[in-house]
Design a protein around this motif. Structure first.
Motif, mmCIF file in Angstrom:
data_model
loop_
_atom_site.group_PDB
_atom_site.id
_atom_site.type_symbol
_atom_site.label_atom_id
_atom_site.label_comp_id
_atom_site.label_asym_id
_atom_site.label_seq_id
_atom_site.Cartn_x
_atom_site.Cartn_y
_atom_site.Cartn_z
ATOM 1 N N SER A 258 0.826 -1.186 0.018
ATOM 2 C CA SER A 258 0.025 -0.059 0.121
ATOM 3 C C SER A 258 0.841 1.393 -0.087
ATOM 4 O O SER A 258 0.289 2.388 0.382
ATOM 5 C CB SER A 258 -0.965 -0.130 1.157
ATOM 6 N N ALA A 259 2.207 1.087 -0.344
ATOM 7 C CA ALA A 259 2.976 2.341 -0.399
ATOM 8 C C ALA A 259 3.116 2.966 -1.528
ATOM 9 O O ALA A 259 3.858 4.085 -1.644
ATOM 10 C CB ALA A 259 4.445 1.820 0.064
ATOM 11 N N GLY A 260 2.122 2.719 -2.529
ATOM 12 C CA GLY A 260 2.245 3.498 -3.900
ATOM 13 C C GLY A 260 1.655 2.591 -4.830
ATOM 14 O O GLY A 260 1.010 1.350 -4.655
ATOM 15 N N PRO A 261 1.468 2.891 -6.243
ATOM 16 C CA PRO A 261 1.145 1.938 -7.275
ATOM 17 C C PRO A 261 1.682 0.573 -7.175
ATOM 18 O O PRO A 261 2.765 0.447 -6.768
ATOM 19 C CB PRO A 261 1.411 2.933 -8.579
ATOM 20 N N LYS A 262 0.973 -0.273 -7.786
ATOM 21 C CA LYS A 262 1.320 -1.477 -8.043
ATOM 22 C C LYS A 262 0.837 -1.988 -9.281
ATOM 23 O O LYS A 262 -0.400 -1.783 -9.586
ATOM 24 C CB LYS A 262 0.973 -2.447 -6.921
ATOM 25 N N TYR A 263 1.337 -3.100 -9.756
ATOM 26 C CA TYR A 263 0.895 -3.589 -11.113
ATOM 27 C C TYR A 263 1.337 -5.028 -11.432
ATOM 28 O O TYR A 263 2.499 -5.501 -10.847
ATOM 29 C CB TYR A 263 1.131 -2.745 -12.183
ATOM 30 N N ARG A 264 0.793 -5.777 -12.239
ATOM 31 C CA ARG A 264 1.277 -7.209 -12.373
ATOM 32 C C ARG A 264 2.043 -7.186 -13.717
ATOM 33 O O ARG A 264 1.723 -6.262 -14.650
ATOM 34 C CB ARG A 264 0.120 -8.219 -12.478
ATOM 35 N N THR A 265 3.045 -8.122 -13.892
ATOM 36 C CA THR A 265 3.888 -8.189 -15.199
ATOM 37 C C THR A 265 3.838 -9.544 -15.582
ATOM 38 O O THR A 265 3.270 -10.334 -14.811
ATOM 39 C CB THR A 265 5.205 -7.820 -14.799
#
Length: 396
Positions: free
Chosen positions: A254-261
């Motif tokens: 929850s410290a910033g954006p995140k995404y799957r690769t």
């Protein structure tokens, strides 16, 4: 005592130029328009938009087209040069440059790209530059890189098309605002500045726009002589990508954006980067200068073959000697033009007395459009521009 800036046109002329705090005659009316962008509490959300999906919105952004159809012609008549009391604001340095080899030798760290979501709902970019201000938080760019341009009298412009395009609520608001001369058009959404941007990198952090300061003649009438804006920005955030081991870590991050690769999960921590001017410095500003003095033009080159504009990711420099120009068929009576080795993107800074070692000079123009191949156009920097800048410079 260190010299701030050595001259490009002679010691005597530069000595006369370096007169800080020159008074500007007061106007009997208010010309500065101020428009809020995003609060500090929402800044991280704006950055999350641009860095989401591996930063795809940044790499997918396209150069924003300058106002079309400008047919500026040189003004050769004697005595036609704009007048007024000459003045400057000195530049300020940021953190000390690191020693050793660098790709940005003699290039300003203050210049980068501004990104925003246009009235068409798509990501776009222009150039911008950090300028000196009391709170070290100010970016200069073209006015049409913040607001949808209004149509010139008797003409059809990109701003009208953008305002009526299907898409974002901001675009609808901008188009509606253009129907009322006394209202201010809605600014573009998700406005950020990334100094030193190249190939998706954010070396000095990301700075989210807080407030816009512009000239009322531009916001009301689309006056190209006033196509400039100064944007105060929030303290920067520096993205740092971290690998998340599994789906559980991804869900908990929850410290910033995140995404799957395709290979796993990535999170982006947003670390404090401090104030823009503390990080990269701020260019000075000069106004009411003689027109025919050499200027250094910095920007991201664009190509307009077949009507399509694409931008280089690397900052480029050229020199040119400006001349007065005008297009009487539009609101463009007091422009300066310069022929340079490349076509610079909208918002690209034109710097007087630029010192390559320090990367500092005096902002004395910025690209707002083209008149034929290889000729860039800028508003003439006069006392009214200084009045708008002064309001922005003092704002927190």
């Amino acid at each position: 005592m260190k010299r701030i800036l050595p001259p490009l046109w002679g010691a005597a002329a530069t000595a006369a130029l370096l007169v800080s705090g020159t008074a500007v005659p007061a106007h009997a009316y208010e010309i500065t328009v101020t428009t809020p962008l995003v609060s500090g509490e929402k800044a991280a959300d704006v950055i999350a938009y641009w860095l989401g999906d591996g930063g795809r919105p940044l790499t997918a952004a396209t150069p924003f087209s300058a106002p079309a159809g400008i047919q500026a012609t040189p003004v050769k008549a004697e005595g036609s040069a704009p007048g007024g009391v000459r003045g400057v604001v000195p530049a300020s340095a940021g953190v000390k440059r690191a020693s050793g080899p660098s790709r940005n030798v003699n290039l300003p760290r203050t210049t980068g790209k501004v990104f925003f979501v246009g009235s068409d709902g798509r990501p776009h970019w222009c150039a911008g530059t950090s300028v000196q201000s009391d709170h070290r938080n100010l970016v200069a760019t073209a006015g049409h890189c913040v607001y949808a341009p209004r149509p010139a009298a008797g003409s059809t412009s990109e701003g009208t098309a953008a305002g009526t395009a299907a898409g974002t609520a901001a675009g609808t608001a901008a188009g509606t605002a253009q129907g009322a001369e006394d209202s201010t058009p809605a600014p573009y959404r998700y406005w950020i500045f990334i100094p030193g941007y190249a190939g998706g990198g954010t070396p000095w952090g990301v700075y989210v726009g807080a407030r816009v300061f512009a000239h009322s003649d531009f916001t009301r009438y689309g006056d190209l002589d006033r196509d400039y804006a100064f944007v105060s920005v929030h303290a920067g955030l520096l993205p740092k990508r971290v690998t998340l081991r599994d789906a559980a870590q991804y869900a908990a991050f929850s410290a910033g954006p995140k995404y799957r690769t395709t290979t796993g999960y990535t999170g982006v921590r947003l670390l404090p980067a401090g104030r823009l001017g503390d990080k990269v410095g701020g260019q000075g500003l000069a106004y009411n200068l003689p027109v025919d003095r050499p200027l250094a033009i910095f920007g991201y080159p664009t190509q307009t073959a077949e009507g399509h504009a694409t931008g280089s990711t690397r900052l480029t420099r050229a020199y040119g000697r400006p001349f007065l120009a005008q297009d009487l068929s539009r609101r463009a009576n007091e422009l300066i033009a310069v022929r340079s080795a490349f076509t610079a993107a909208s918002g690209s800074p034109w710097l007087a007395a630029y010192h390559g070692v320090r990367g500092l000079g005096y902002l004395n123009g910025l690209t707002i459009g083209l008149s034929g191949p290889g000729t860039g156009l800028s508003p003439y920097f006069d006392g009214e521009l200084f009045q708008v800048y002064s309001a922005a410079r003092r704002a927190g």
